[in-house]
Design an enzyme around this catalytic site. Structure first.
Site, PDB file in Angstrom:
ATOM      1  N   LYS A  22       0.477  -1.648  -0.230  1.00 58.96           N
ATOM      2  CA  LYS A  22      -0.521  -0.071  -0.149  1.00 58.96           C
ATOM      3  C   LYS A  22       1.096   1.647  -0.054  1.00 58.96           C
ATOM      4  CE  LYS A  22      -1.776   1.920   3.848  1.00 58.96           C
ATOM      5  NZ  LYS A  22      -1.996   3.367   3.692  1.00 58.96           N
ATOM      6  N   ASN A  23       2.044   1.236   1.270  1.00 56.16           N
ATOM      7  CA  ASN A  23       2.731   2.535   1.084  1.00 56.16           C
ATOM      8  C   ASN A  23       3.568   3.188  -0.174  1.00 56.16           C
ATOM      9  OD1 ASN A  23       1.759   3.326   3.211  1.00 56.16           O
ATOM     10  ND2 ASN A  23       3.177   1.966   4.275  1.00 56.16           N
ATOM     11  N   ARG A  92      -4.318  10.909   3.215  1.00 53.41           N
ATOM     12  CA  ARG A  92      -3.778  11.733   3.397  1.00 53.41           C
ATOM     13  C   ARG A  92      -2.576  11.945   1.899  1.00 53.41           C
ATOM     14  NH1 ARG A  92      -1.399  14.296   7.390  1.00 53.41           N
ATOM     15  NH2 ARG A  92       1.086  13.637   6.702  1.00 53.41           N
ATOM     16  N   CYS A 116      -6.146   9.017   9.098  1.00 59.43           N
ATOM     17  CA  CYS A 116      -5.844   8.108  10.033  1.00 59.43           C
ATOM     18  C   CYS A 116      -5.782   9.513  11.202  1.00 59.43           C
ATOM     19  CB  CYS A 116      -5.084   6.531  10.860  1.00 59.43           C
ATOM     20  SG  CYS A 116      -5.750   5.447   9.160  1.00 59.43           S
ATOM     21  N   ARG A 121       0.319  15.079  11.442  1.00 62.68           N
ATOM     22  CA  ARG A 121       1.528  14.561  10.351  1.00 62.68           C
ATOM     23  C   ARG A 121       1.771  15.464   9.293  1.00 62.68           C
ATOM     24  NH1 ARG A 121      -0.193   8.818   8.528  1.00 62.68           N
ATOM     25  NH2 ARG A 121      -2.124   9.675   8.663  1.00 62.68           N
ATOM     26  N   ILE A 123       2.562  19.006   6.148  1.00 67.32           N
ATOM     27  CA  ILE A 123       3.484  18.819   5.316  1.00 67.32           C
ATOM     28  C   ILE A 123       3.840  19.731   5.294  1.00 67.32           C
ATOM     29  CG2 ILE A 123       0.957  17.336   3.996  1.00 67.32           C
ATOM     30  CD1 ILE A 123      -0.016  20.364   2.956  1.00 67.32           C
ATOM     31  N   ASP A 305       4.340   1.082  12.229  1.00 64.79           N
ATOM     32  CA  ASP A 305       3.405   0.434  11.671  1.00 64.79           C
ATOM     33  C   ASP A 305       2.715  -0.773  12.352  1.00 64.79           C
ATOM     34  OD1 ASP A 305       2.628   2.476  10.196  1.00 64.79           O
ATOM     35  OD2 ASP A 305       3.246   2.276   8.383  1.00 64.79           O
ATOM     36  N   ILE A 327       7.939   7.689  17.044  1.00 63.72           N
ATOM     37  CA  ILE A 327       7.326   8.289  15.461  1.00 63.72           C
ATOM     38  C   ILE A 327       5.738   9.682  15.322  1.00 63.72           C
ATOM     39  CG2 ILE A 327       6.501   8.442  12.695  1.00 63.72           C
ATOM     40  CD1 ILE A 327       9.652   7.118  14.202  1.00 63.72           C
ATOM     41  N   ARG A 397      -8.392   0.370   4.836  1.00 69.46           N
ATOM     42  CA  ARG A 397      -7.487   0.992   3.753  1.00 69.46           C
ATOM     43  C   ARG A 397      -5.582   0.106   4.211  1.00 69.46           C
ATOM     44  NH1 ARG A 397      -5.782   4.897   7.894  1.00 69.46           N
ATOM     45  NH2 ARG A 397      -4.790   5.387   5.676  1.00 69.46           N
TER      46      ARG A 397
END
Length: 418
Positions: A22-23, A92, A116, A121, A123, A305, A327, A397
């Site tokens: 996914k990432n 996002r 989420c 986070r 930008i 994660d 994180i 997701r």
């Protein structure tokens, strides 16, 4: 509302195949905007986030075909550089389109992205870096507008934090810039290497991904290509932890073991048997795990994660475990839900003290975000009795064919719609 109903206490055994990352696929889909024509991408997972990115690309003018796990993206007719607020709020990762749209049109308009709720986070790292490439940004009425001042120019950029998203956005913004760009203190995640490989197959000149410095020599244009996404290392890790906690015996196929070395080391330390051969990982969880100390770090450290999933495993381990989250500041929301199931967890700032119990019990719980949801899935599968997980749409997701895969290896799980 989507919910999952799980009956726990069943050993998981068999073979499971890991889906594409996914990432990786989200920035790679954004990168297709940099070319003019049809890109073919294989092993694309069918996930909610991928559906949103497809919706955004179609809004921009792309023509897309999605058959099985192969995606064709024809960007010939893209003529829009504004992403509407309703799409930005869904995910996002739409922020990844900033660099490609600036490269193609010299302009981009976005709002603050959603996703989420695991802590801020911002930008700002993306915007600060793109400014260095000769772009101006203005804010107003809830939107951020970026415009290239003449042409994109290669520069030396030093990231204040090794942000994965900012690294990827700057890579995509720099490939069509005039001159050479150096990105220093960049993230090292495998998904960045995957993006580099995709861009280079399109004719870009990028090297250094996987290290803390990436060099990009700008080219005049990119062509289309055919590409296969790497396996999802977080899905890989989730099934590894599932095997360990259920006393299971899983053969996990389509993996890159090097991408989960930090997890393999911790599972070995806890007494779990892990063996690797080529693209296959074999995990045997034959006994109660030993307590661990875990600290999340940027890659190649232990991934944030997988922190929630590992907390579930340690909730039934032998002894007291310490988990430090470095994180995201709000990534312990799952702890409260695990406590509802009988776990003994205390949160002190960025640290969780997990006192292992012999058994947790089924309860009604809520998935507050994607990885918290994965942690509760694991909890439900090891709990005594039935667990109902609400807000299950978060889980969809990031995990393709979750119910189908779990049933195949012996899990008792149903997906329900209220």
């Amino acid at each position: 509302m989507l919910k999952y109903e799980i009956t726990g206490g069943h050993r998981l055994e068999g073979t499971v195949r890991i889906s594409g990352s996914k990432n990786s696929v989200l920035p790679i889909l954004a990168a297709t905007v940099l070319s003019n024509g049809k890109n073919i991408i294989h092993d694309v997972p069918r996930l909610k986030d991928v559906e949103v990115m497809i919706e955004v690309l179609r809004h921009l003018g792309a023509i897309i075909k999605f058959e099985e796990n192969t995606l064709e993206v024809d960007t010939s007719n893209i003529n829009v550089y504004e992403i509407p607020d309703n799409l930005m709020r869904k995910m996002r990762a739409t922020v990844f389109l900033m660099g490609p749209l600036l490269g193609r049109f010299g302009k981009v308009t976005i709002s603050q992205p959603g996703g989420c709720s695991i802590g801020p986070r911002p930008i700002n790292w993306h915007i600060k870096g793109l400014k260095e490439l000769n772009t101006e940004f203005t804010e107003g009425h809830g939107f951020i507008i970026g415009e290239v001042k003449g042409e994109l120019l290669g520069r030396e950029i030093h990231l204040d934090f090794p942000s994965v998203g900012a690294t990827e956005n700057l890579m995509m913004g720099a490939v069509l810039a005039k001159g050479t760009t150096w990105i220093r203190n960049c993230a090292k995640e495998p998904e960045i290497v995957d993006l580099q490989n995709f861009l280079n197959q399109m004719g870009a000149k990028v090297r250094g991904a996987g290290t803390d410095m990436i060099k990009i020599e700008g080219v005049q244009k990119l062509h289309t290509t055919e590409y296969t996404i790497i396996p999802d290392r977080i899905e890989t890790g989730t099934y590894m932890i599932l095997a360990a906690t259920t006393g299971g015996n899983l053969v996990i196929e389509n993996t890159i073991p090097e991408h989960v070395e930090a997890l393999i080391a911790k599972l070995n330390e806890s007494g779990v048997q892990v063996s690797c051969e080529n693209d296959t990982i074999h995990v045997k969880g034959n006994q109660r795990m030993n307590a661990l100390e875990i600290k999340t770090l940027p890659y190649p450290g232990f991934p944030t994660d997988l922190q929630a999933q590992m907390m579930t495993a340690l909730a039934v381990a032998d002894g007291t475990s310490i988990i430090t989250e470095t994180i995201f500041e709000n990534r312990f929301k799952h702890a409260e839900e695990l406590v509802r199931m009988g776990a003994n967890i205390r949160i002190e700032g960025h640290t969780a003290i997990v006192n292992g119990v012999s058994q947790i019990t089924g309860a009604s719980v809520e998935a507050t975000d994607l990885r918290a949801g994965a942690a509760l899935i694991i909890a439900g599968l090891i709990a005594d009795g039935t667990t109902t997980i609400y807000s299950g749409e978060h889980i969809e997701r990031g995990y393709e064919k979750l119910v189908e895969k779990l049933i195949h290896i012996g899990g008792k799980i149903k997906k329900l719609i209220d």
